[in-house]
Design an enzyme around this catalytic site. Structure first.
Site, PDB file in Angstrom:
ATOM      1  N   SER A   9       0.792  -1.223   0.000  1.00 39.99           N
ATOM      2  CA  SER A   9       0.000   0.000   0.000  1.00 39.99           C
ATOM      3  C   SER A   9       0.825   1.275   0.000  1.00 39.99           C
ATOM      4  CB  SER A   9      -0.922   0.021   1.214  1.00 39.99           C
ATOM      5  OG  SER A   9      -1.780  -1.087   1.175  1.00 39.99           O
ATOM      6  N   THR A  10       2.001   1.243   0.557  1.00 38.83           N
ATOM      7  CA  THR A  10       2.803   2.466   0.640  1.00 38.83           C
ATOM      8  C   THR A  10       4.205   2.214   0.118  1.00 38.83           C
ATOM      9  OG1 THR A  10       3.537   1.988   2.897  1.00 38.83           O
ATOM     10  CG2 THR A  10       1.526   3.293   2.668  1.00 38.83           C
TER      11      THR A  10
END
Length: 188
Positions: A9-10
């Site tokens: 996600s990041t």
């Protein structure tokens, strides 16, 4: 062909563990992405376009492939139409097997049931609100004299949108929305 899909996600998260797991099961190609599940995932979208009949898409977990059950069902339907099988390693779920297809269909049925419940609750809530005289929807920010003043300021071209926004006390984005509606009404 076995194609792996790995997503974090990041940008500070690492894909290494997922990639290692996908290589262990023999993925010839691995598509990687560093995108939140709530945003568009261009690499996944690209992979969904070029996957062909007989290919196998492998993910470590379901939540790497989809952002919600509904999204998972949509993605799986697209893959099923292309006769692409899907394997989720951590859940030991393989749509090529009868058991894997059964589990997936149970998920789909639960998601459909959940959508129906939400729809029913929403309908009941709207009916109750109407009985109390409420129509629903967001209240208009600009009405009457304030709306007329905005249009006059805008049409005079003497103030910037930022100045009009500050004077009226309404966000610029909202003011642009009112202009779009006015222009749309003028066309009709």
């Amino acid at each position: 062909m076995k194609i792996g899909y790995a997503r974090v996600s990041t940008s500070d998260q690492r894909l290494d563990g997922q990639i290692d797991d996908l290589k262990k099961v023999g993925c010839q190609q691995i598509v990687t992405e560093k995108e939140s599940s709530s945003t568009d995932r261009p690499k996944l979208e690209e992979a969904l376009q070029w996957l062909r009949e007989g290919d196998v898409l492998i993910c470590t977990r379901m939540d790497r492939l989809a952002r919600s059950i509904q999204n998972l069902i949509d993605v799986m339907q697209r893959l099923q139409e292309k006769n692409v099988e899907v394997i989720f390693l951590d859940q030991n779920l393989d749509t090529a097997s009868a058991g894997g297809r059964l589990i997936f269909h149970v998920f789909a049925a639960v998601a459909e049931f959940e959508r129906d419940l939400i729809r029913e609750r929403t309908k009941k809530g709207l009916q109750a609100a109407r009985q109390r005289g409420r129509l629903g929807g967001r209240k208009k920010v600009l009405t009457g004299t304030k709306l007329k003043a905005f249009y006059e300021m805008y049409d005079s071209k003497q103030l910037s949108m930022a100045q009009i926004s500050e004077t009226i006390g309404v966000n610029k984005r909202t003011l642009y929305d009112y202009l779009k509606r006015r222009d749309a009404d003028a066309i009709v």
